[in-house]
Structure formats: structure tokens, C-alpha cells
Design a protein around this motif. Structure first.
Motif, PDB file in Angstrom:
ATOM      1  N   THR A 105       0.761  -1.253   0.006  1.00 48.93           N
ATOM      2  CA  THR A 105       0.071  -0.071  -0.134  1.00 48.93           C
ATOM      3  C   THR A 105       0.915   1.231  -0.076  1.00 48.93           C
ATOM      4  OG1 THR A 105      -0.064   0.028   2.415  1.00 48.93           O
ATOM      5  CG2 THR A 105      -1.814  -1.017   1.202  1.00 48.93           C
ATOM      6  N   ALA A 106       1.942   1.157   0.498  1.00 50.98           N
ATOM      7  CA  ALA A 106       3.004   2.208   0.663  1.00 50.98           C
ATOM      8  C   ALA A 106       2.494   3.473   1.547  1.00 50.98           C
ATOM      9  CB  ALA A 106       3.248   2.996  -0.810  1.00 50.98           C
ATOM     10  N   LEU A 107       1.658   2.932   2.450  1.00 45.01           N
ATOM     11  CA  LEU A 107       1.126   3.568   3.482  1.00 45.01           C
ATOM     12  C   LEU A 107       1.966   3.444   4.904  1.00 45.01           C
ATOM     13  CD1 LEU A 107      -2.696   3.543   2.956  1.00 45.01           C
ATOM     14  CD2 LEU A 107      -1.213   5.517   2.296  1.00 45.01           C
ATOM     15  N   SER A 108       1.577   4.276   5.943  1.00 48.85           N
ATOM     16  CA  SER A 108       2.528   4.079   7.039  1.00 48.85           C
ATOM     17  C   SER A 108       1.742   3.012   7.907  1.00 48.85           C
ATOM     18  CB  SER A 108       2.173   5.325   8.158  1.00 48.85           C
ATOM     19  OG  SER A 108       0.966   5.605   8.641  1.00 48.85           O
ATOM     20  N   GLN A 109       2.779   2.489   8.941  1.00 49.26           N
ATOM     21  CA  GLN A 109       2.314   1.152   9.460  1.00 49.26           C
ATOM     22  C   GLN A 109       1.289   1.624  10.538  1.00 49.26           C
ATOM     23  OE1 GLN A 109       2.631   0.873  13.330  1.00 49.26           O
ATOM     24  NE2 GLN A 109       1.791  -1.251  13.079  1.00 49.26           N
ATOM     25  N   SER A 110       0.939   2.644  10.968  1.00 49.68           N
ATOM     26  CA  SER A 110      -0.174   3.222  12.012  1.00 49.68           C
ATOM     27  C   SER A 110      -1.389   3.226  11.005  1.00 49.68           C
ATOM     28  CB  SER A 110       0.339   4.452  12.582  1.00 49.68           C
ATOM     29  OG  SER A 110       0.234   5.582  11.609  1.00 49.68           O
ATOM     30  N   THR A 111      -1.372   3.728   9.687  1.00 47.31           N
ATOM     31  CA  THR A 111      -2.335   3.828   8.969  1.00 47.31           C
ATOM     32  C   THR A 111      -2.992   2.413   8.593  1.00 47.31           C
ATOM     33  OG1 THR A 111      -1.833   5.935   8.084  1.00 47.31           O
ATOM     34  CG2 THR A 111      -3.500   4.524   6.756  1.00 47.31           C
ATOM     35  N   ILE A 112      -2.089   1.400   8.229  1.00 46.87           N
ATOM     36  CA  ILE A 112      -2.355   0.069   7.867  1.00 46.87           C
ATOM     37  C   ILE A 112      -2.935  -0.468   9.201  1.00 46.87           C
ATOM     38  CG2 ILE A 112      -1.519  -2.119   7.225  1.00 46.87           C
ATOM     39  CD1 ILE A 112      -2.212  -0.022   5.048  1.00 46.87           C
ATOM     40  N   SER A 113      -2.351  -0.561  10.320  1.00 47.67           N
ATOM     41  CA  SER A 113      -2.850  -1.160  11.404  1.00 47.67           C
ATOM     42  C   SER A 113      -4.323  -0.702  11.777  1.00 47.67           C
ATOM     43  CB  SER A 113      -2.198  -0.652  12.639  1.00 47.67           C
ATOM     44  OG  SER A 113      -0.913  -1.366  12.616  1.00 47.67           O
ATOM     45  N   THR A 114      -4.682   0.646  11.602  1.00 49.89           N
ATOM     46  CA  THR A 114      -5.927   1.165  11.965  1.00 49.89           C
ATOM     47  C   THR A 114      -6.864   0.519  10.943  1.00 49.89           C
ATOM     48  OG1 THR A 114      -5.012   3.356  12.632  1.00 49.89           O
ATOM     49  CG2 THR A 114      -7.394   3.379  11.843  1.00 49.89           C
ATOM     50  N   TYR A 115      -6.710   0.606   9.562  1.00 47.95           N
ATOM     51  CA  TYR A 115      -7.438  -0.157   8.425  1.00 47.95           C
ATOM     52  C   TYR A 115      -7.587  -1.544   8.953  1.00 47.95           C
ATOM     53  CZ  TYR A 115      -6.755   3.820   5.315  1.00 47.95           C
ATOM     54  OH  TYR A 115      -6.732   5.113   4.562  1.00 47.95           O
ATOM     55  N   LEU A 116      -6.538  -2.414   9.144  1.00 46.83           N
ATOM     56  CA  LEU A 116      -6.907  -3.641   9.618  1.00 46.83           C
ATOM     57  C   LEU A 116      -7.715  -3.959  10.717  1.00 46.83           C
ATOM     58  CD1 LEU A 116      -3.248  -5.067   8.500  1.00 46.83           C
ATOM     59  CD2 LEU A 116      -5.365  -5.440   7.302  1.00 46.83           C
ATOM     60  N   ASN A 117      -7.476  -2.845  11.881  1.00 44.35           N
ATOM     61  CA  ASN A 117      -8.298  -3.221  13.055  1.00 44.35           C
ATOM     62  C   ASN A 117      -9.639  -2.987  12.700  1.00 44.35           C
ATOM     63  OD1 ASN A 117      -8.577  -3.203  15.715  1.00 44.35           O
ATOM     64  ND2 ASN A 117      -9.001  -1.214  15.907  1.00 44.35           N
ATOM     65  N   SER A 118     -10.035  -1.811  11.734  1.00 39.90           N
ATOM     66  CA  SER A 118     -11.388  -1.803  11.424  1.00 39.90           C
ATOM     67  C   SER A 118     -12.007  -2.994  10.774  1.00 39.90           C
ATOM     68  CB  SER A 118     -11.684  -0.454  10.683  1.00 39.90           C
ATOM     69  OG  SER A 118     -11.012  -0.513   9.476  1.00 39.90           O
ATOM     70  N   MET A 119     -11.346  -3.549   9.836  1.00 43.20           N
ATOM     71  CA  MET A 119     -11.697  -4.501   9.252  1.00 43.20           C
ATOM     72  C   MET A 119     -11.865  -5.742  10.046  1.00 43.20           C
ATOM     73  SD  MET A 119      -9.259  -4.019   5.838  1.00 43.20           S
ATOM     74  CE  MET A 119      -9.406  -5.368   4.892  1.00 43.20           C
ATOM     75  N   GLN A 120     -10.905  -6.095  11.063  1.00 42.11           N
ATOM     76  CA  GLN A 120     -11.257  -6.914  12.147  1.00 42.11           C
ATOM     77  C   GLN A 120     -12.327  -6.861  12.769  1.00 42.11           C
ATOM     78  OE1 GLN A 120      -7.681  -7.461  14.528  1.00 42.11           O
ATOM     79  NE2 GLN A 120      -8.897  -8.943  15.941  1.00 42.11           N
ATOM     80  N   GLN A 121     -12.749  -5.650  13.119  1.00 44.29           N
ATOM     81  CA  GLN A 121     -13.869  -5.300  14.008  1.00 44.29           C
ATOM     82  C   GLN A 121     -15.110  -5.478  13.150  1.00 44.29           C
ATOM     83  OE1 GLN A 121     -13.890  -4.463  17.353  1.00 44.29           O
ATOM     84  NE2 GLN A 121     -11.951  -4.589  17.164  1.00 44.29           N
ATOM     85  N   ALA A 122     -15.061  -5.461  11.698  1.00 46.79           N
ATOM     86  CA  ALA A 122     -16.171  -5.618  11.049  1.00 46.79           C
ATOM     87  C   ALA A 122     -16.307  -7.191  10.816  1.00 46.79           C
ATOM     88  CB  ALA A 122     -16.152  -4.968   9.753  1.00 46.79           C
ATOM     89  N   GLN A 123     -15.193  -7.985  11.181  1.00 48.61           N
ATOM     90  CA  GLN A 123     -15.023  -9.458  10.983  1.00 48.61           C
ATOM     91  C   GLN A 123     -14.722  -9.766   9.452  1.00 48.61           C
ATOM     92  OE1 GLN A 123     -18.682 -11.170  12.541  1.00 48.61           O
ATOM     93  NE2 GLN A 123     -17.842 -11.031  14.631  1.00 48.61           N
ATOM     94  N   LEU A 124     -14.427  -8.893   8.612  1.00 49.50           N
ATOM     95  CA  LEU A 124     -13.856  -9.172   7.289  1.00 49.50           C
ATOM     96  C   LEU A 124     -12.624  -9.680   7.330  1.00 49.50           C
ATOM     97  CD1 LEU A 124     -15.108  -5.932   5.828  1.00 49.50           C
ATOM     98  CD2 LEU A 124     -16.031  -7.931   5.460  1.00 49.50           C
ATOM     99  N   VAL A 125     -11.861  -9.628   8.304  1.00 49.42           N
ATOM    100  CA  VAL A 125     -10.513 -10.304   8.330  1.00 49.42           C
ATOM    101  C   VAL A 125     -10.343 -11.145   9.481  1.00 49.42           C
ATOM    102  CG1 VAL A 125      -9.306  -8.800   6.649  1.00 49.42           C
ATOM    103  CG2 VAL A 125      -9.247  -8.324   9.169  1.00 49.42           C
ATOM    104  N   ILE A 126      -9.398 -12.168   9.413  1.00 44.78           N
ATOM    105  CA  ILE A 126      -9.080 -12.897  10.424  1.00 44.78           C
ATOM    106  C   ILE A 126      -7.512 -12.743  11.028  1.00 44.78           C
ATOM    107  CG2 ILE A 126      -9.051 -15.291  11.623  1.00 44.78           C
ATOM    108  CD1 ILE A 126     -11.392 -16.003   9.693  1.00 44.78           C
ATOM    109  N   PRO A 127      -7.326 -12.392  12.132  1.00 47.37           N
ATOM    110  CA  PRO A 127      -5.906 -12.562  12.366  1.00 47.37           C
ATOM    111  C   PRO A 127      -5.295 -13.446  13.204  1.00 47.37           C
ATOM    112  CG  PRO A 127      -6.950 -11.323  14.398  1.00 47.37           C
ATOM    113  CD  PRO A 127      -7.897 -11.785  13.396  1.00 47.37           C
ATOM    114  N   THR A 128      -4.087 -13.883  12.915  1.00 49.03           N
ATOM    115  CA  THR A 128      -3.460 -14.985  13.408  1.00 49.03           C
ATOM    116  C   THR A 128      -2.065 -14.487  13.743  1.00 49.03           C
ATOM    117  OG1 THR A 128      -4.495 -16.617  11.906  1.00 49.03           O
ATOM    118  CG2 THR A 128      -2.504 -17.340  13.275  1.00 49.03           C
TER     119      THR A 128
END
Length: 100
Positions: free
Chosen positions: A51-74
């Protein structure tokens, strides 16, 4: 599954692209150095690099995707890998078809 919450998450082009990339991780990301498969998804670092975005931005994006249950973290040691939650995605698409 909340249609409105998932729709909010999907209103961001980068988050949609991440889901597209995760659909076929072997075609969109380099092989992992520490594991030889994508069974648990893709390391956050690879998603950030693509994505070429900052680590904090990607973490925020992935967190919101996880909250919506669109992704599964391991977790693998200190690294987190993400994969698509196909059941939720299919339910979301089905609900859109039925309700709209």
C-alpha cells in the motif's frame, strides 16, 4: 454481521484493495520468509509495503476490518497475519442481494 458497519469499512478504496489482494495472496504478495504458505494470511508488513502507507494507517485499517469481521488475524511470534473471512464476506454479499 452488520451490513452498515461492513459498508462503512468498504467505503475506503485501500481497504477494498487489501481484501482483493488477500483473495489470492500468492499472486499479490511475495513468499513469506518464516513460513512457506499463506494458510494464515499475509504479514502486516507485506500489506503495508504494497500500500505504501504508514504502519499506523495500515494497523488502523486492519483493525477496522477485523472489527467488522472481514479479516481474521493470526499471531506468529511478534507478527500478525491477516486472511479474509470468507463466511462473513459471503453473508454480506447475500444480505445485500436480499435486502436491497
Amino acid at each position: 454481521m452488520n451490513i452498515v458497519e461492513i459498508s462503512k469499512v468498504l467505503s475506503n478504496e485501500t481497504r477494498v484493495r487489501i481484501l482483493k489482494w488477500l483473495k489470492e495472496p500468492e499472486l499479490n504478495f511475495p513468499p513469506h520468509q518464516d513460513i512457506d504458505h499463506f494458510d494464515d494470511g499475509v504479514c502486516v508488513g507485506y500489506i503495508q509495503d504494497k500500500t505504501a502507507l504508514s504502519q499506523s494507517t495500515i494497523s488502523t485499517y486492519l483493525n477496522s476490518m477485523q472489527q467488522a469481521q472481514l479479516v481474521i488475524p493470526t499471531r506468529h511470534g511478534k507478527w500478525t497475519y491477516y486472511k479474509r473471512n470468507e463466511e462473513v464476506i459471503k453473508s454480506y454479499v447475500k444480505a445485500l442481494k436480499e435486502e436491497l
